[in-house]
Design a protein around this motif. Structure first.
Motif, PDB file in Angstrom:
ATOM      1  N   THR A 200       0.848  -1.188   0.000  1.00 38.24           N
ATOM      2  CA  THR A 200       0.000   0.000   0.000  1.00 38.24           C
ATOM      3  C   THR A 200       0.886   1.241   0.000  1.00 38.24           C
ATOM      4  N   ALA A 201       0.280   2.395  -0.235  1.00 41.31           N
ATOM      5  CA  ALA A 201       1.028   3.660  -0.309  1.00 41.31           C
ATOM      6  C   ALA A 201       2.174   3.541  -1.311  1.00 41.31           C
TER       7      ALA A 201
ATOM      8  N   THR B  23       2.986   5.213  -3.836  1.00 37.54           N
ATOM      9  CA  THR B  23       3.677   6.431  -4.269  1.00 37.54           C
ATOM     10  C   THR B  23       4.954   6.679  -3.461  1.00 37.54           C
TER      11      THR B  23
ATOM     12  N   LYS C 273       8.060   5.294  -5.117  1.00 38.70           N
ATOM     13  CA  LYS C 273       8.370   5.753  -6.474  1.00 38.70           C
ATOM     14  C   LYS C 273       9.864   5.937  -6.685  1.00 38.70           C
TER      15      LYS C 273
ATOM     16  N   ARG D 141       3.705   7.671 -13.419  1.00 34.40           N
ATOM     17  CA  ARG D 141       2.298   7.965 -13.118  1.00 34.40           C
ATOM     18  C   ARG D 141       1.802   7.154 -11.916  1.00 34.40           C
ATOM     19  N   LEU D 142       2.691   6.853 -10.981  1.00 34.83           N
ATOM     20  CA  LEU D 142       2.303   6.041  -9.832  1.00 34.83           C
ATOM     21  C   LEU D 142       1.257   6.726  -8.952  1.00 34.83           C
ATOM     22  N   LYS D 143       1.191   8.054  -8.991  1.00 28.37           N
ATOM     23  CA  LYS D 143       0.185   8.761  -8.196  1.00 28.37           C
ATOM     24  C   LYS D 143      -1.227   8.544  -8.734  1.00 28.37           C
ATOM     25  N   ASP D 144      -1.310   8.089  -9.965  1.00 28.70           N
ATOM     26  CA  ASP D 144      -2.614   7.816 -10.584  1.00 28.70           C
ATOM     27  C   ASP D 144      -3.082   6.429 -10.141  1.00 28.70           C
ATOM     28  N   ASP D 145      -4.134   6.373  -9.359  1.00 30.07           N
ATOM     29  CA  ASP D 145      -4.624   5.094  -8.826  1.00 30.07           C
ATOM     30  C   ASP D 145      -5.089   4.136  -9.911  1.00 30.07           C
ATOM     31  N   SER D 146      -5.406   4.654 -11.085  1.00 26.92           N
ATOM     32  CA  SER D 146      -5.851   3.769 -12.167  1.00 26.92           C
ATOM     33  C   SER D 146      -4.683   3.119 -12.890  1.00 26.92           C
TER      34      SER D 146
ATOM     35  N   SER E 217      -1.262   2.665 -11.159  1.00 29.83           N
ATOM     36  CA  SER E 217      -0.324   2.023 -10.242  1.00 29.83           C
ATOM     37  C   SER E 217      -0.535   0.520 -10.061  1.00 29.83           C
ATOM     38  N   PRO E 218      -1.777  -0.012 -10.073  1.00 27.39           N
ATOM     39  CA  PRO E 218      -1.923  -1.472  -9.909  1.00 27.39           C
ATOM     40  C   PRO E 218      -1.266  -2.290 -11.013  1.00 27.39           C
TER      41      PRO E 218
END
Length: 288
Positions: A176-177, A179, A182, A250-255, A257-258
């Protein structure tokens, strides 16, 4: 043919073990430089354990590969693996030297990992050097010029460090977390650029030494097997590029990062296939 399969499997495990002990050191550096402070101490112990497990697997695989090689020559069933005369006869030949070198190198790495004294750091360097040199003793490039053998050692070093780092990075990508991690993946991406450069240059030199003409890629069994391996290497490089230039920024983008963990997982599958193919066409196909 059954013996060939078992020998190839033992070679595959040696490659995987080499990747673990090389990648574990790279990961330790990444965590020391870039990981969140809360994870550095605990994860350092995990990474040392990762290297030790790889070293233990390497010792077991190197021992097994030597006895399986004896069995493949004897063709006398399991008892043929333990032919004492053949064991001693081959001990000073390339198969025996390679096996003993790898056993010693893995033992040194496993025992020396995590020790802070300067003498142990020197011993570890010698262990890693012996591990890489062991791949030049036997195989298709054993009788090649020194610069080709150096290219092989660099190839093993680069591929091992890159691929061995993937498993710890995969675990980090599933946390989790994300970002906050990164900087770890960005630092790895910077290292990966140099690693890929070394990998490609060393690969070109070795391919030039192994194949007499580009037509060998489709005209010989060895060339076809090598071409198949290069296809998976291309997929591996594509995944690495996707991570570095698309997903990690773009790890801050939740769509987005997975997808990082999924792409690393695909990379690990490609690595497993590459190791298996390398072992198989070394043992079964052979080089004419």
């Amino acid at each position: 043919m059954t013996w060939d399969i078992w020998v190839a499997l033992s070679y595959t495990l040696i490659y995987a073990s080499t990747a673990a002990v090389l990648g574990g050191v790279l990961v330790s550096y990444l965590w020391h430089k870039s990981a969140p402070a809360d994870y550095r101490s605990d994860d350092a112990k995990v990474h040392q354990r990762y290297v030790r497990i790889g070293a233990c697997l390497g010792v077991t695989s190197a021992i097994s590969s030597y006895f399986l090689f004896i069995g493949s020559i004897n063709q006398a069933g399991i008892r043929g693996m333990f032919d004492a005369d053949l064991f001693l006869f081959l001990l000073l030949d390339p198969p025996g030297i390679a096996a003993m070198t790898h056993i010693a190198a893995f033992l040194v790495i496993g025992f020396g990992m995590g020790r802070e004294q300067h003498i142990w750091r020197l011993v570890l360097v010698l262990g890693y050097a012996g591990l890489l040199w062991g791949f030049t003793v036997r195989g298709h490039l054993a009788s090649s010029p020194l610069w080709i053998q150096l290219a092989l050692m660099l190839h093993v070093l680069a591929l091992g460090a890159w691929t061995g780092a993937l498993l710890p990075l995969w675990f980090a990508a599933r946390r989790t977390a994300l970002t906050s991690w990164k900087s770890v993946f960005e630092t790895f991406g910077q290292w990966a650029q140099a690693i890929v450069g070394i990998l490609i240059l060393a690969g070109i030199f070795m391919t030039w030494a192994l194949l007499s003409a580009p037509s060998d890629f489709v005209a010989t069994d060895y060339g076809i097997a090598l071409l198949l391996k290069l296809c998976f290497v291309a997929i591996l490089l594509g995944c690495a590029g996707l991570n570095k230039w698309v997903i990690v920024p773009r790890l801050k983008d939740d769509s987005v990062s997975p997808y990082l963990a999924w792409v690393i997982y695909i990379e690990m599958l490609c690595v497993a296939v590459i190791f298996a193919l390398t072992a198989t066409f070394t043992v079964v196909v052979g080089h004419n």
